[in-house]
Design an enzyme around this catalytic site. Structure first.
Site, PDB file in Angstrom:
ATOM      1  N   ARG A  62      -7.700  -0.391   0.881  1.00  0.00           N
ATOM      2  CA  ARG A  62      -8.266  -1.571   0.224  1.00  0.00           C
ATOM      3  C   ARG A  62      -8.649  -1.270  -1.223  1.00  0.00           C
ATOM      4  O   ARG A  62      -8.651  -2.158  -2.071  1.00  0.00           O
ATOM      5  CB  ARG A  62      -9.460  -2.086   1.042  1.00  0.00           C
ATOM      6  CG  ARG A  62     -10.581  -1.101   1.196  1.00  0.00           C
ATOM      7  CD  ARG A  62     -11.520  -1.436   2.344  1.00  0.00           C
ATOM      8  NE  ARG A  62     -11.009  -0.988   3.639  1.00  0.00           N
ATOM      9  CZ  ARG A  62     -11.645  -1.162   4.791  1.00  0.00           C
ATOM     10  NH1 ARG A  62     -12.815  -1.780   4.827  1.00  0.00           N
ATOM     11  NH2 ARG A  62     -11.108  -0.725   5.922  1.00  0.00           N
ATOM     12  N   LYS A  79       0.879  -1.182   0.000  1.00  0.00           N
ATOM     13  CA  LYS A  79       0.000   0.000   0.000  1.00  0.00           C
ATOM     14  C   LYS A  79       0.910   1.224   0.000  1.00  0.00           C
ATOM     15  O   LYS A  79       1.711   1.418   0.904  1.00  0.00           O
ATOM     16  CB  LYS A  79      -0.895  -0.005   1.237  1.00  0.00           C
ATOM     17  CG  LYS A  79      -1.669   1.314   1.451  1.00  0.00           C
ATOM     18  CD  LYS A  79      -2.610   1.255   2.655  1.00  0.00           C
ATOM     19  CE  LYS A  79      -3.208   2.632   2.964  1.00  0.00           C
ATOM     20  NZ  LYS A  79      -4.094   2.637   4.143  1.00  0.00           N
ATOM     21  N   ASP A 104       1.668   6.250   5.669  1.00  0.00           N
ATOM     22  CA  ASP A 104       0.680   5.334   5.089  1.00  0.00           C
ATOM     23  C   ASP A 104       1.201   4.624   3.833  1.00  0.00           C
ATOM     24  O   ASP A 104       0.478   3.855   3.211  1.00  0.00           O
ATOM     25  CB  ASP A 104      -0.629   6.090   4.801  1.00  0.00           C
ATOM     26  CG  ASP A 104      -1.858   5.210   4.967  1.00  0.00           C
ATOM     27  OD1 ASP A 104      -1.751   4.160   5.625  1.00  0.00           O
ATOM     28  OD2 ASP A 104      -2.918   5.577   4.424  1.00  0.00           O
ATOM     29  N   LYS A 162     -10.074  12.950   8.120  1.00  0.00           N
ATOM     30  CA  LYS A 162      -9.593  12.554   9.448  1.00  0.00           C
ATOM     31  C   LYS A 162      -9.517  13.772  10.364  1.00  0.00           C
ATOM     32  O   LYS A 162      -9.350  14.892   9.884  1.00  0.00           O
ATOM     33  CB  LYS A 162      -8.177  11.964   9.332  1.00  0.00           C
ATOM     34  CG  LYS A 162      -8.097  10.602   8.694  1.00  0.00           C
ATOM     35  CD  LYS A 162      -6.679  10.083   8.716  1.00  0.00           C
ATOM     36  CE  LYS A 162      -6.568   8.734   8.036  1.00  0.00           C
ATOM     37  NZ  LYS A 162      -7.297   7.664   8.723  1.00  0.00           N
ATOM     38  N   ASP A 205      -2.494  10.238   3.640  1.00  0.00           N
ATOM     39  CA  ASP A 205      -3.896   9.865   3.794  1.00  0.00           C
ATOM     40  C   ASP A 205      -4.595  10.856   4.721  1.00  0.00           C
ATOM     41  O   ASP A 205      -4.505  10.739   5.937  1.00  0.00           O
ATOM     42  CB  ASP A 205      -3.977   8.437   4.372  1.00  0.00           C
ATOM     43  CG  ASP A 205      -5.423   7.988   4.598  1.00  0.00           C
ATOM     44  OD1 ASP A 205      -6.345   8.640   4.066  1.00  0.00           O
ATOM     45  OD2 ASP A 205      -5.616   6.972   5.299  1.00  0.00           O
ATOM     46  N   ASP A 250     -12.137   7.224   3.538  1.00  0.00           N
ATOM     47  CA  ASP A 250     -10.942   6.978   4.347  1.00  0.00           C
ATOM     48  C   ASP A 250     -10.544   5.497   4.340  1.00  0.00           C
ATOM     49  O   ASP A 250      -9.465   5.145   4.801  1.00  0.00           O
ATOM     50  CB  ASP A 250     -11.181   7.466   5.782  1.00  0.00           C
ATOM     51  CG  ASP A 250      -9.887   7.628   6.568  1.00  0.00           C
ATOM     52  OD1 ASP A 250      -8.811   7.555   5.938  1.00  0.00           O
ATOM     53  OD2 ASP A 250      -9.965   7.820   7.789  1.00  0.00           O
ATOM     54  N   GLU A 268      -9.377   3.826   1.995  1.00  0.00           N
ATOM     55  CA  GLU A 268      -8.817   3.908   0.648  1.00  0.00           C
ATOM     56  C   GLU A 268      -7.769   2.841   0.353  1.00  0.00           C
ATOM     57  O   GLU A 268      -7.548   2.493  -0.795  1.00  0.00           O
ATOM     58  CB  GLU A 268      -8.198   5.305   0.426  1.00  0.00           C
ATOM     59  CG  GLU A 268      -6.749   5.474   0.912  1.00  0.00           C
ATOM     60  CD  GLU A 268      -6.582   5.324   2.414  1.00  0.00           C
ATOM     61  OE1 GLU A 268      -7.586   5.468   3.144  1.00  0.00           O
ATOM     62  OE2 GLU A 268      -5.457   5.051   2.862  1.00  0.00           O
TER      63      GLU A 268
HETATM   64  N1  BES Z   1      -4.287   4.532   6.896  1.00  0.00           N
HETATM   65  C1  BES Z   1      -5.461   4.283   7.642  1.00  0.00           C
HETATM   66  C2  BES Z   1      -5.254   3.236   8.731  1.00  0.00           C
HETATM   67  C3  BES Z   1      -4.475   3.690   9.937  1.00  0.00           C
HETATM   68  C4  BES Z   1      -5.090   4.365  10.960  1.00  0.00           C
HETATM   69  C5  BES Z   1      -3.150   3.366  10.065  1.00  0.00           C
HETATM   70  C6  BES Z   1      -4.385   4.731  12.086  1.00  0.00           C
HETATM   71  C7  BES Z   1      -2.461   3.730  11.188  1.00  0.00           C
HETATM   72  C8  BES Z   1      -3.072   4.415  12.198  1.00  0.00           C
HETATM   73  C9  BES Z   1      -6.557   3.775   6.732  1.00  0.00           C
HETATM   74  O1  BES Z   1      -6.545   4.261   5.447  1.00  0.00           O
HETATM   75  C10 BES Z   1      -7.834   4.190   7.352  1.00  0.00           C
HETATM   76  O2  BES Z   1      -8.081   5.356   7.405  1.00  0.00           O
HETATM   77  N2  BES Z   1      -8.652   3.230   7.790  1.00  0.00           N
HETATM   78  C11 BES Z   1      -9.885   3.521   8.424  1.00  0.00           C
HETATM   79  C12 BES Z   1     -10.892   2.535   7.929  1.00  0.00           C
HETATM   80  C13 BES Z   1     -12.297   2.863   8.348  1.00  0.00           C
HETATM   81  C14 BES Z   1     -12.769   4.105   7.662  1.00  0.00           C
HETATM   82  C15 BES Z   1     -13.187   1.697   8.017  1.00  0.00           C
HETATM   83  C16 BES Z   1      -9.691   3.391   9.930  1.00  0.00           C
HETATM   84  O3  BES Z   1      -8.977   2.488  10.358  1.00  0.00           O
HETATM   85  O4  BES Z   1     -10.201   4.237  10.653  1.00  0.00           O
HETATM   86 ZN    ZN Z   2      -4.728   4.824   4.734  1.00  0.00          ZN
HETATM   87 MN    MN Z   3      -7.589   6.092   5.271  1.00  0.00          MN
END
Ligand code: BES
Ligand code: ZN
Ligand code: MN
Length: 481
Positions: free
Chosen positions: A337, A251, A274, A263, A256, A333, A335
């Site tokens: 996947r 990834k 990220d 966020k 992000d 968010d 993204e």
């Molecule tokens: N890059 C983030 C995941 C992440 C969050 C990594 C905190 C490290 C620390 C990912 O893209 C994300 O935002 N995931 C969301 C998914 C949700 C919207 C289903 C998350 O984990 O909040």
């Molecule tokens: Zn992310």
């Molecule tokens: Mn994200």
């Protein structure tokens, strides 16, 4: 940094000239007749030195050594974890700008995994990020000399560790760089740099080529940013062309912000990490070039920013992935996947023996496993076992998570074949269930490194994980062929 393994025990260590000497003392230490051994034995006897991991005694210019600073440190049972604890503590004591040559010597014959732990821990403790400093003060340590009386027995694992360090440091470097110094374009250039190394080739695709491939899901994420996306294809050719490769997918979200599903501001800067999955793929290729195993590996990186401009994808938008499956983007968010699913479909063309994707995918994984173990998901038990074992061997730990079909329920929607998010419950698993839909044509594993790829707080920075795990896994594949 330069690494060397020397066949010396404490006798040799006492005459070897260095800026600092660290003596690793196990709990079952048996003293020889030489002066340094006697010194260690006396220190233990008088309770001035304990052999518990990390317990240490610092000395200045003792006559028994040829170094200004000497640290005797306990390594307990000598397990990799104990050795790591000891080395980190001891390096903390001797670290200074004048430390150019460090000698770390085992007071008893060394175990393979202990030697590896020394190399990795010294590298970790002395790494310095400088890329965006106006007056860079980099790593001063130029040479690590490891002393072990049984050096020939442990030479292979020493070399192995040196190979891992090369890759892990490249991964750290790219993950640490701020998003404006690590754009998708720059990641593409970093991959092309790697192609100058032996057995590596690289191809970098831009928006036009990616559109032609039909990667509608990847493109949907990238469309919110003015930075053009990059799809990076790396090949490591260590075996005959006819041999099916292992594919690694990283990834590569270089920043992000969450997109329209934005966020919160606090700690948003950390989302420059990220692309740690992508960085680990670059790092692993660097290690492969050093270690040259007889296998084939393909590395795929889907790199773009997840930002917000007038074209940005909106919650509720439906996009068509390269697989043909339509996806309702309920949360912009989620993204990671969306970029990975198209890379997974692209991987089919290599008829791989296995595909492993590596991603800072979910905050839920951080909640589940913290910063100790990465989340491991796998469609086949053999692959899960091999990756788990590689993590243990490299002390780059992971833990297998479930993939029951019931976890996919929440991804159902009336408006597309699949939604990109389910509820909050089991968030790292539902993310993996989403990916699994695109990974049906090969054995597949997914490493969620959201908690392990970097550290927050005062010592904020990339860890270089899971390069150790990945290199170890690939080397074990090479041993089996
Ligand atoms: N890059 C983030 C995941 C992440 C969050 C990594 C905190 C490290 C620390 C990912 O893209 C994300 O935002 N995931 C969301 C998914 C949700 C919207 C289903 C998350 O984990 O909040
Ligand atoms: Zn992310
Ligand atoms: Mn994200």
């Amino acid at each position: 940094m330069n690494f060397e393994l020397k066949p010396i025990g404490l006798v040799g260590a006492s005459t070897e000239k260095s800026d600092a000497l660290i003596v690793l003392v196990p709990q079952d230490f048996k003293a020889g007749k030489d002066d340094l051994s006697v010194l260690v034995a006396q220190a233990i006897k008088s309770s001035d030195l304990e052999t518990k991991p990390g317990k240490l005694l610092a000395l200045y210019k003792p006559v028994q050594a040829n170094a200004a600073r000497v640290v005797l440190v306990g390594i307990g049972s000598g397990s990799p974890r104990d050795v790591r604890t000891a080395v980190l503590a001891a390096v903390g004591v001797v670290k200074s700008p004048s430390l150019k040559k460090l000698l770390v010597c085992f007071a008893a014959p060394a175990l393979e995994e202990a030697v590896r732990a020394v190399v990795l821990a010294v590298a970790d403790a002395t790494y310095v990020y400088t890329h965006t400093k106006s007056k860079p003060e980099g790593r001063t340590l130029g040479k690590l000399l490891v002393g072990a009386s049984n050096a020939t027995e442990v030479q292979a694992s020493f070399d192995h560790a040196v190979g891992i360090v090369a890759g892990a440091e490249l991964a750290k470097e790219w993950a640490n760089r701020p998003a404006n110094h690590a754009t998708p374009t720059l990641l593409g250039q970093a991959a092309q740099e790697l192609a100058k190394l032996p057995k590596i080739t690289c191809e970098v695709l831009g928006p036009k080529e990616v559109a032609k491939l039909g990667m509608g899901s990847f493109m949907a994420v990238a469309q919110g940013s003015d930075q053009p996306l990059r799809f990076i294809v790396l090949h490591y050719n260590g075996a005959a062309k006819t041999q099916a490769p292992t594919v690694l997918i990283g990834k590569g979200i270089t920043f992000d912000c969450g997109g329209i599903s934005i966020k919160p501001a606090p700690e948003m800067d950390e989302m420059k990490f990220d692309m740690s999955g992508a960085a680990s793929v670059l790092g692993t290729f660097k290690s492969l070039a050093v270690l040259k195993p007889n296998i084939n590996v393909v590395g795929l990186i889907a790199a773009c920013e997840n930002l917000i401009n007038g074209q940005a994808v909106k919650p509720g938008d439906v996009v068509t992935s390269m697989s043909g499956q339509t996806i309702e983007i309920l949360n912009t968010d989620a993204e990671g996947r969306l970029v990975l699913c198209d890379a997974l479909t692209y991987a089919e063309r290599f008829k791989p023996t296995a595909v492993v994707d590596i991603a800072t995918l979910t905050g839920a994984c951080v909640i589940a496993l913290g910063g100790v173990r990465s989340g491991l998901f796998a469609s086949q038990d053999d692959l899960a076992k091999a990756l788990y074992a590689a993590g243990e061997a490299a002390q780059d730990l992971c833990w297998r998570m479930p993939l029951d079909e019931d976890y996919a329920e929440g991804l159902k929607t009336s408006f597309a074949d699949v939604a990109n998010v389910a509820g909050r419950a089991g968030g790292s698993i539902t993310a993996a269930k989403f990916l699994q839909r695109f990974a049906e044509k090969f054995p597949w594993a997914h490493l969620d490194i959201a908690g392990t790829a970097w550290k927050s707080g005062a010592a904020k920075g990339a860890t270089g994980r899971p390069v150790g795990l990945l290199v170890e896994y690939l080397m074990s594949q090479a041993r089996n062929t």
